[in-house]
Design a protein around this motif. Structure first.
Motif, PDB file in Angstrom:
ATOM      1  N   ILE A   1      -0.545   4.297  10.465  1.00  0.00           N
ATOM      2  CA  ILE A   1       0.016   3.699   9.162  1.00  0.00           C
ATOM      3  C   ILE A   1      -1.275   3.622   8.201  1.00  0.00           C
ATOM      4  CG2 ILE A   1       0.693   1.676   8.139  1.00  0.00           C
ATOM      5  CD1 ILE A   1       2.602   1.182  10.297  1.00  0.00           C
ATOM      6  N   SER A   2      -2.437   2.944   8.427  1.00  0.00           N
ATOM      7  CA  SER A   2      -3.696   2.984   7.767  1.00  0.00           C
ATOM      8  C   SER A   2      -4.014   4.115   7.189  1.00  0.00           C
ATOM      9  CB  SER A   2      -4.711   2.251   8.597  1.00  0.00           C
ATOM     10  OG  SER A   2      -5.343   3.018   9.275  1.00  0.00           O
ATOM     11  N   GLU A   3      -3.918   5.168   8.307  1.00  0.00           N
ATOM     12  CA  GLU A   3      -4.477   6.566   7.563  1.00  0.00           C
ATOM     13  C   GLU A   3      -3.628   7.448   6.531  1.00  0.00           C
ATOM     14  OE1 GLU A   3      -4.863   8.574  11.556  1.00  0.00           O
ATOM     15  OE2 GLU A   3      -6.868   7.704  11.779  1.00  0.00           O
ATOM     16  N   ALA A   4      -2.224   7.028   6.901  1.00  0.00           N
ATOM     17  CA  ALA A   4      -1.186   7.710   6.095  1.00  0.00           C
ATOM     18  C   ALA A   4      -1.403   6.899   4.747  1.00  0.00           C
ATOM     19  CB  ALA A   4      -0.039   7.311   6.580  1.00  0.00           C
ATOM     20  N   LEU A   5      -1.712   5.650   4.504  1.00  0.00           N
ATOM     21  CA  LEU A   5      -1.622   4.867   3.359  1.00  0.00           C
ATOM     22  C   LEU A   5      -3.211   4.973   2.759  1.00  0.00           C
ATOM     23  CD1 LEU A   5       0.470   1.860   4.326  1.00  0.00           C
ATOM     24  CD2 LEU A   5       1.121   3.970   3.016  1.00  0.00           C
ATOM     25  N   HIS A   6      -4.178   5.723   3.507  1.00  0.00           N
ATOM     26  CA  HIS A   6      -5.431   5.671   2.894  1.00  0.00           C
ATOM     27  C   HIS A   6      -6.266   4.329   2.691  1.00  0.00           C
ATOM     28  CE1 HIS A   6      -4.463   9.788   2.339  1.00  0.00           C
ATOM     29  NE2 HIS A   6      -3.409   9.431   1.533  1.00  0.00           N
ATOM     30  N   VAL A   7      -6.078   3.476   3.367  1.00  0.00           N
ATOM     31  CA  VAL A   7      -6.607   2.061   3.656  1.00  0.00           C
ATOM     32  C   VAL A   7      -7.319   1.788   4.791  1.00  0.00           C
ATOM     33  CG1 VAL A   7      -5.030   1.033   1.844  1.00  0.00           C
ATOM     34  CG2 VAL A   7      -4.569   0.956   4.259  1.00  0.00           C
ATOM     35  N   ASN A   8      -8.252   1.034   4.932  1.00  0.00           N
ATOM     36  CA  ASN A   8      -8.980   0.636   6.390  1.00  0.00           C
ATOM     37  C   ASN A   8      -7.874  -0.245   7.032  1.00  0.00           C
ATOM     38  OD1 ASN A   8     -11.417   1.728   5.658  1.00  0.00           O
ATOM     39  ND2 ASN A   8     -12.034   0.147   4.454  1.00  0.00           N
ATOM     40  N   LEU A   9      -7.938  -0.098   8.312  1.00  0.00           N
ATOM     41  CA  LEU A   9      -7.207  -0.881   9.118  1.00  0.00           C
ATOM     42  C   LEU A   9      -7.375  -2.315   8.955  1.00  0.00           C
ATOM     43  CD1 LEU A   9      -5.063  -0.903  11.583  1.00  0.00           C
ATOM     44  CD2 LEU A   9      -7.163  -0.910  13.049  1.00  0.00           C
ATOM     45  N   SER A  10      -8.409  -2.726   8.487  1.00  0.00           N
ATOM     46  CA  SER A  10      -8.692  -4.325   8.325  1.00  0.00           C
ATOM     47  C   SER A  10      -8.090  -4.582   7.039  1.00  0.00           C
ATOM     48  CB  SER A  10     -10.368  -4.533   8.142  1.00  0.00           C
ATOM     49  OG  SER A  10     -10.827  -3.829   7.138  1.00  0.00           O
ATOM     50  N   ASP A  11      -7.733  -3.483   6.002  1.00  0.00           N
ATOM     51  CA  ASP A  11      -7.192  -3.981   4.803  1.00  0.00           C
ATOM     52  C   ASP A  11      -5.707  -4.463   5.034  1.00  0.00           C
ATOM     53  OD1 ASP A  11      -9.575  -3.435   3.241  1.00  0.00           O
ATOM     54  OD2 ASP A  11      -8.961  -1.403   2.862  1.00  0.00           O
ATOM     55  N   LEU A  12      -5.090  -3.817   5.935  1.00  0.00           N
ATOM     56  CA  LEU A  12      -3.718  -4.582   6.343  1.00  0.00           C
ATOM     57  C   LEU A  12      -3.507  -5.663   6.768  1.00  0.00           C
ATOM     58  CD1 LEU A  12      -2.372  -1.177   8.089  1.00  0.00           C
ATOM     59  CD2 LEU A  12      -1.973  -1.806   5.919  1.00  0.00           C
ATOM     60  N   PHE A  13      -4.781  -6.241   7.171  1.00  0.00           N
ATOM     61  CA  PHE A  13      -4.768  -7.692   7.798  1.00  0.00           C
ATOM     62  C   PHE A  13      -5.355  -8.607   6.820  1.00  0.00           C
ATOM     63  CE2 PHE A  13      -3.980  -5.114  11.382  1.00  0.00           C
ATOM     64  CZ  PHE A  13      -3.104  -5.754  12.026  1.00  0.00           C
ATOM     65  N   ARG A  14      -5.562  -8.318   5.666  1.00  0.00           N
ATOM     66  CA  ARG A  14      -6.340  -9.020   4.760  1.00  0.00           C
ATOM     67  C   ARG A  14      -5.180  -9.576   3.744  1.00  0.00           C
ATOM     68  NH1 ARG A  14     -11.632  -7.850   1.742  1.00  0.00           N
ATOM     69  NH2 ARG A  14     -11.455 -10.143   2.256  1.00  0.00           N
ATOM     70  N   PHE A  15      -4.896 -10.978   3.784  1.00  0.00           N
ATOM     71  CA  PHE A  15      -4.029 -11.749   3.289  1.00  0.00           C
ATOM     72  C   PHE A  15      -4.503 -12.478   1.867  1.00  0.00           C
ATOM     73  CE2 PHE A  15      -2.662 -11.363   7.865  1.00  0.00           C
ATOM     74  CZ  PHE A  15      -1.982 -10.112   7.704  1.00  0.00           C
ATOM     75  N   LYS A  16      -3.737 -12.708   1.224  1.00  0.00           N
ATOM     76  CA  LYS A  16      -4.176 -13.416  -0.310  1.00  0.00           C
ATOM     77  C   LYS A  16      -4.609 -14.648  -0.040  1.00  0.00           C
ATOM     78  CE  LYS A  16      -2.470  -9.963  -3.044  1.00  0.00           C
ATOM     79  NZ  LYS A  16      -3.335  -9.114  -3.763  1.00  0.00           N
TER      80      LYS A  16
ATOM     81  N   TYR B   1       0.596  -1.127  -0.071  1.00  0.00           N
ATOM     82  CA  TYR B   1       0.014   0.033  -0.074  1.00  0.00           C
ATOM     83  C   TYR B   1       0.935   1.318  -0.153  1.00  0.00           C
ATOM     84  CZ  TYR B   1      -4.113  -2.870   0.709  1.00  0.00           C
ATOM     85  OH  TYR B   1      -5.315  -3.841   0.625  1.00  0.00           O
ATOM     86  N   ARG B   2       2.096   1.103   0.817  1.00  0.00           N
ATOM     87  CA  ARG B   2       2.970   2.340   0.622  1.00  0.00           C
ATOM     88  C   ARG B   2       3.396   2.792  -0.730  1.00  0.00           C
ATOM     89  NH1 ARG B   2       8.118   2.490   0.258  1.00  0.00           N
ATOM     90  NH2 ARG B   2       8.464   0.441   0.902  1.00  0.00           N
ATOM     91  N   LYS B   3       3.809   1.694  -1.603  1.00  0.00           N
ATOM     92  CA  LYS B   3       4.246   1.708  -3.123  1.00  0.00           C
ATOM     93  C   LYS B   3       3.038   2.186  -3.761  1.00  0.00           C
ATOM     94  CE  LYS B   3       8.343  -1.171  -2.734  1.00  0.00           C
ATOM     95  NZ  LYS B   3       8.940  -2.534  -3.303  1.00  0.00           N
ATOM     96  N   LEU B   4       1.781   1.807  -3.623  1.00  0.00           N
ATOM     97  CA  LEU B   4       0.619   2.093  -4.371  1.00  0.00           C
ATOM     98  C   LEU B   4       0.344   3.423  -4.149  1.00  0.00           C
ATOM     99  CD1 LEU B   4      -1.752  -0.907  -4.049  1.00  0.00           C
ATOM    100  CD2 LEU B   4      -0.866  -0.060  -6.012  1.00  0.00           C
ATOM    101  N   ASN B   5       0.603   4.045  -2.971  1.00  0.00           N
ATOM    102  CA  ASN B   5       0.416   5.368  -2.832  1.00  0.00           C
ATOM    103  C   ASN B   5       1.830   6.455  -3.298  1.00  0.00           C
ATOM    104  OD1 ASN B   5      -2.196   6.342  -1.104  1.00  0.00           O
ATOM    105  ND2 ASN B   5      -1.441   4.134  -0.297  1.00  0.00           N
ATOM    106  N   GLY B   6       2.919   5.617  -3.524  1.00  0.00           N
ATOM    107  CA  GLY B   6       3.692   6.312  -4.272  1.00  0.00           C
ATOM    108  C   GLY B   6       4.501   7.082  -3.138  1.00  0.00           C
TER     109      GLY B   6
END
Length: 106
Positions: free
Chosen positions: A54-69, A14-19
């Motif tokens: 981190i989730s706020e800085a990356l503009h994702v929900n906190l739950s998205d950080l814990f969603r694994f493929k 998500y960090r890379k996606l946000n540049g």
């Protein structure tokens, strides 16, 4: 793979996606760059407060950080793709590359 490693990979993605560089993320959330690097490599687990930052800085929900493929359904992949496209909505070059790739696999 363990939770710390999967979480670190998602944060990096998500960090890379946000540049955003590791340095910039560290600055935004007031951490040392070494801490960001260690989190992304799965060596350390961020505190609950830093997870929220981190989730706020990356503009994702906190739950998205814990969603694994491993747990993804087709609907999950569609949501992720649409979210990633939203992040790239102003990048004509990347969008045209994505469009060409999609057409090549259809």
């Amino acid at each position: 793979m363990n939770l710390k490693v999967n979480l670190g990979k998602n944060i990096q993605k998500y960090r890379k996606l946000n540049g955003i560089t590791q340095e910039k993320l560290a600055e935004i959330i007031d951490l040392e760059i070494n801490s960001i690097s260690s989190i992304e490599r799965g060596r350390f687990f961020p505190s609950p407060d830093n997870l929220v930052k981190i989730s706020e800085a990356l503009h994702v929900n906190l739950s998205d950080l814990f969603r694994f493929k491993d747990d993804y359904s087709c609907d999950d992949y569609q949501r992720e793709i649409l979210g990633n496209l939203e992040l790239l909505k102003n990048d004509k070059i990347k969008l045209s590359s994505i469009d060409a790739y999609i057409k090549s696999i259809m």
